[in-house]
Design a protein around this motif. Structure first.
Motif, mmCIF file in Angstrom:
data_model
loop_
_atom_site.group_PDB
_atom_site.id
_atom_site.type_symbol
_atom_site.label_atom_id
_atom_site.label_comp_id
_atom_site.label_asym_id
_atom_site.label_seq_id
_atom_site.Cartn_x
_atom_site.Cartn_y
_atom_site.Cartn_z
ATOM 1 N N ALA A 3 7.824 9.351 -3.183
ATOM 2 C CA ALA A 3 9.206 9.427 -2.680
ATOM 3 C C ALA A 3 9.349 8.595 -1.403
ATOM 4 N N ILE A 4 8.276 8.535 -0.610
ATOM 5 C CA ILE A 4 8.318 7.709 0.609
ATOM 6 C C ILE A 4 8.440 6.245 0.206
ATOM 7 N N ALA A 5 7.659 5.857 -0.821
ATOM 8 C CA ALA A 5 7.699 4.470 -1.288
ATOM 9 C C ALA A 5 9.099 4.110 -1.776
ATOM 10 N N VAL A 6 9.686 5.016 -2.549
ATOM 11 C CA VAL A 6 11.028 4.744 -3.086
ATOM 12 C C VAL A 6 12.046 4.670 -1.944
ATOM 13 N N ALA A 7 11.905 5.583 -0.972
ATOM 14 C CA ALA A 7 12.846 5.585 0.163
ATOM 15 C C ALA A 7 12.701 4.308 0.978
ATOM 16 N N ASP A 8 11.467 3.852 1.169
ATOM 17 C CA ASP A 8 11.258 2.604 1.909
ATOM 18 C C ASP A 8 11.842 1.417 1.144
ATOM 19 N N MET A 36 1.957 -6.832 0.967
ATOM 20 C CA MET A 36 2.772 -6.257 2.051
ATOM 21 C C MET A 36 2.291 -4.859 2.425
ATOM 22 N N VAL A 37 1.428 -4.289 1.584
ATOM 23 C CA VAL A 37 0.860 -2.981 1.914
ATOM 24 C C VAL A 37 0.101 -3.033 3.249
ATOM 25 N N VAL A 38 -0.401 -4.207 3.600
ATOM 26 C CA VAL A 38 -1.117 -4.330 4.880
ATOM 27 C C VAL A 38 -0.160 -3.977 6.022
ATOM 28 N N ALA A 39 1.059 -4.513 5.939
ATOM 29 C CA ALA A 39 2.032 -4.254 7.000
ATOM 30 C C ALA A 39 2.578 -2.834 6.918
ATOM 31 N N SER A 40 2.921 -2.385 5.722
ATOM 32 C CA SER A 40 3.583 -1.073 5.632
ATOM 33 C C SER A 40 2.621 0.078 5.924
ATOM 34 N N SER A 41 1.321 -0.154 5.761
ATOM 35 C CA SER A 41 0.365 0.908 6.118
ATOM 36 C C SER A 41 0.384 1.174 7.618
ATOM 37 N N ALA A 42 0.729 0.125 8.379
ATOM 38 C CA ALA A 42 0.780 0.301 9.839
ATOM 39 C C ALA A 42 1.997 1.128 10.265
ATOM 40 N N VAL A 44 -2.680 5.198 -0.277
ATOM 41 C CA VAL A 44 -2.589 4.619 -1.617
ATOM 42 C C VAL A 44 -1.183 4.839 -2.186
ATOM 43 N N VAL A 45 -0.654 6.027 -1.939
ATOM 44 C CA VAL A 45 0.627 6.402 -2.542
ATOM 45 C C VAL A 45 1.826 5.830 -1.787
ATOM 46 N N ARG A 46 1.707 5.717 -0.458
ATOM 47 C CA ARG A 46 2.916 5.542 0.350
ATOM 48 C C ARG A 46 3.550 4.141 0.272
ATOM 49 N N SER A 47 2.838 3.150 -0.272
ATOM 50 C CA SER A 47 3.412 1.790 -0.308
ATOM 51 C C SER A 47 3.565 1.265 -1.726
ATOM 52 N N LEU A 48 3.614 2.168 -2.692
ATOM 53 C CA LEU A 48 3.692 1.726 -4.092
ATOM 54 C C LEU A 48 4.978 0.965 -4.406
ATOM 55 N N GLN A 49 5.929 0.998 -3.472
ATOM 56 C CA GLN A 49 7.171 0.253 -3.714
ATOM 57 C C GLN A 49 6.909 -1.232 -3.924
ATOM 58 N N TRP A 50 5.858 -1.750 -3.276
ATOM 59 C CA TRP A 50 5.569 -3.185 -3.415
ATOM 60 C C TRP A 50 5.060 -3.497 -4.825
ATOM 61 N N VAL A 51 4.356 -2.552 -5.420
ATOM 62 C CA VAL A 51 3.880 -2.750 -6.792
ATOM 63 C C VAL A 51 5.073 -2.790 -7.752
ATOM 64 N N GLY A 78 -5.027 -5.368 -0.698
ATOM 65 C CA GLY A 78 -4.233 -5.173 0.523
ATOM 66 C C GLY A 78 -4.554 -3.861 1.215
ATOM 67 N N LEU A 79 -4.782 -2.814 0.423
ATOM 68 C CA LEU A 79 -5.126 -1.511 1.019
ATOM 69 C C LEU A 79 -6.436 -1.591 1.804
ATOM 70 N N ALA A 80 -7.407 -2.295 1.199
ATOM 71 C CA ALA A 80 -8.701 -2.419 1.881
ATOM 72 C C ALA A 80 -8.530 -3.161 3.207
ATOM 73 N N LEU A 81 -7.717 -4.227 3.175
ATOM 74 C CA LEU A 81 -7.472 -4.977 4.417
ATOM 75 C C LEU A 81 -6.697 -4.116 5.417
ATOM 76 N N ALA A 82 -5.764 -3.304 4.891
ATOM 77 C CA ALA A 82 -4.965 -2.433 5.768
ATOM 78 C C ALA A 82 -5.862 -1.460 6.531
ATOM 79 N N ALA A 83 -6.894 -0.964 5.847
ATOM 80 C CA ALA A 83 -7.807 -0.023 6.510
ATOM 81 C C ALA A 83 -8.508 -0.691 7.686
ATOM 82 N N PHE A 84 -8.846 -1.964 7.502
ATOM 83 C CA PHE A 84 -9.621 -2.621 8.550
ATOM 84 C C PHE A 84 -8.762 -3.201 9.677
ATOM 85 N N VAL A 85 -7.456 -3.199 9.496
ATOM 86 C CA VAL A 85 -6.601 -3.573 10.634
ATOM 87 C C VAL A 85 -5.826 -2.358 11.150
#
Lengths: 267, 321
Positions: free
Chosen positions: A18-23, A77-83, A106-113, A158-165
């Motif tokens: 729902a967060i992904a859809v709202a975003d 874009m998950v890299v940015a939205s994870s932040a 994993v769940v919160r940025s599925l809007q990009w998919v 992107g998720l893996a990169l998001a974790a490291f930034v």
């Protein structure tokens, strides 16, 4: 006062998405998606295909690569939205919750998919025929899961990169851009993978886009189904590998944050 | 077993100077603290005293350098899976919510994160929205809420998984007086339900009204833990009369009495504070005041605010580093 110690995965997926859809709804209206984002990405596909044609490239090769690439652009874009969790002040609450931190990301940025898959499919089915792609019912049906697998696999990268930034949110856009430009260069989007020296080819083999793109071109070129399935499977496996890296990475983020105090309560 | 047991807890942070080469900052310096089951315990101290650091450790968001902290018998460092469902964490301000989601969606998500079964989620969310007066705004996006509404939603979120221990870090920040009063009523209800509450606040009236015990903390050390009345007794072992309009001549006469220990002006400049040796001395002194026409009178021990200012000092906006 009883609660289950571990969250139910499906419930978490349902309410987290729902967060992904709202975003997604906040970033785009259907008009801005259709006439803004989609037109921009289709223009990119046309631009690179025409540039390639002018330099003597194969436009079928180029339009397929660039059309599939657009879902990879959006998935990273998950890299940015994870932040965003840190800027929202929700990160400490996520760490304090029983759910594993990685699954919330994993769940919160599925809007990009979702958006990326739709964009790539429009590019393939609408622009492809203009540049020589011939779709049959069978090849079109095969393309849909391949595009979805590409979006998901690249999302995992992107998720893996998001974790490291995660602790350096200022780098998120740089990393996101470098990641998709790197994939565009080495995964066979503009030039075949064998163009590159062996070390670069080895990197390309570790990226889901390389294999899914090979599978998609196989579908369009009438390659044996075994080849297509093998490449699709390799793409899925490499995507799963990146997901594993992301899960480990977010676990490290939580442990490191608990140790250093980097997870701030917000006011 | 206590709700919260803290023993010898220490936490340092690297210096904020470039490269962290300066002297480490001590946030907690070997503190001991217990919060009983069903107790409302206030943690009072200036900015930088260590209150939030303690909350972060109890919430499992930070690990201590030394010492132990247990929540309902479970260690917050080694038993994360056991501790986390037991704790509800609420902090002040308007961050920590998903602004693009509705209030209801926020509660459903946080409930899911805590493993509330899917079939119970909607009922619990609806009940909490009702309890916090947000039913009429349940399906509106949170980014449109006032700060006070967000704060109420924060509290609802913290209760979504029915925790037995609540950590409330300055929860009334941004609340209007009516909401803050309702909050105090809520704390009473939570106590009635058998929950334990650790409340950090700057609001002395709030702490005095709602807490069973209060701990004064400063520079990472605990100064005192006691009931508000016992803390008041730290400042004055004597009974106190607050009177308005005391004639100067009468004030001098009171000073001369052996059962009066002090007579001085209050902070507001209009009241006179008269301390007497014991409860028996109250009646004759009160009679003298009334006979002199002084009718605005009150007997009390020093309040928490006065205790706080006396023990911790009037440090204004200075933050301890």
């Amino acid at each position: 006062m009883n609660t289950r110690p571990r969250p139910e995965a499906l419930t978490l997926l349902r309410h987290g998405s729902a967060i992904a859809v709202a975003d997604l709804a906040a970033v785009y209206t259907w008009r801005t998606w259709l006439f803004g984002w989609l037109v921009r990405m289709l223009s990119q596909v046309v631009f690179f295909t025409l540039i390639g044609r002018l330099t003597g490239g194969d436009e079928r090769f180029l339009v397929t690569g660039n059309a599939l690439m657009v879902c990879a652009v959006e998935a990273t874009m998950v890299v940015a939205s994870s932040a965003w969790e840190r800027s929202l002040g929700t990160l400490p609450l996520l760490v304090a919750a029983p759910a594993r931190l990685a699954w919330t990301f994993v769940v919160r940025s599925l809007q990009w998919v979702i958006s990326g898959t739709a964009t790539s499919l429009v590019a393939l089915f609408a622009l492809g025929p203009v540049f020589g792609l011939r779709w049959t019912a069978g090849s079109a049906c095969a393309a849909v899961p391949l595009v979805l697998l590409t979006s998901l696999g690249t999302y995992c990268v992107g998720l893996a990169l998001a974790a490291f930034v995660a602790d350096r949110p200022g780098l998120r856009n740089v990393v996101s851009n470098v990641a998709y430009l790197g994939m565009m260069a080495v995964c066979g989007v503009q030039v075949p993978v064998h163009y590159w020296p062996p070390p670069v080819r080895a990197v390309a083999q570790a990226l889901p886009l390389t294999h899914e793109l090979d599978a998609l071109r196989g579908v369009l070129d009438g390659a044996p189904p075994v080849h297509v399935l093998l490449q699709a499977l390799l793409g899925a496996v490499t995507g799963a590998g990146w997901l594993a890296v992301a899960v480990l990475g977010f676990g490290w983020v939580a442990r490191r944050g608990r140790r250093t105090g980097a997870i701030e309560f917000g006011t | 077993m206590n709700a919260v047991e803290v023993l010898g807890l220490r936490r340092h942070f690297p210096s904020s100077s470039r490269g962290g080469r300066g002297t480490p900052r001590t946030a907690l310096d070997g503190i001991d603290l217990t919060v009983g089951i069903g107790e409302v315990h206030a943690l009072l101290g200036p900015n930088g005293a260590g209150k939030t650091t303690l909350c972060k450790i109890l919430a499992t968001v930070l690990v201590p350098d030394a010492g132990t902290a247990r929540v309902l018998g479970h260690d917050v460092v080694t038993e994360l899976a056991a501790v986390r469902p037991l704790i509800g964490c609420v902090f002040g301000g308007d961050r920590g919510l998903y602004g693009r989601l509705s209030a209801r969606r926020n509660l459903l998500y946080w409930g899911a994160l805590y493993g509330v079964p899917g079939r119970e989620l909607r009922g619990r969310a609806a009940g909490l929205l009702e309890r916090f007066g947000l039913t009429g705004h349940a399906d509106e996006r949170v980014e449109t809420f006032s700060r006070g509404m967000k704060q109420r939603l924060h509290l609802a979120r913290g209760l979504m998984h029915d925790p037995r221990v609540l950590l409330l870090d300055e929860p009334t920040t941004g609340m209007d007086p009516v909401s803050a009063r309702d909050f105090r009523t809520l704390i009473g209800e939570l106590r009635g339900e058998g929950r334990s509450v650790l409340l950090t606040t700057h609001d002395m009236a709030e702490a005095e009204t709602v807490c069973d015990r209060a701990t004064l903390i400063d520079g990472g050390r605990i100064l005192h833990t006691a009931t508000p009345r016992q803390l008041g007794a730290l400042l004055s072992r004597h009974e106190r009369i607050e009177a308005t309009g005391v004639p100067a001549r009468l004030a001098d006469a009171l000073r001369a009495r052996p059962d009066v220990t002090s007579v001085h002006d209050g902070a507001d400049g209009t009241t006179t504070l008269i301390e007497v040796t014991d409860r028996e001395a109250l009646a004759p002194v009160l009679r003298l005041l009334i006979d002199a026409g002084v009718t605005e009178l009150a007997t009390a021990r020093p309040g928490l605010e006065e205790v706080y200012l006396r023990l911790i000092g009037d440090r204004g906006m200075e933050v301890v580093r």
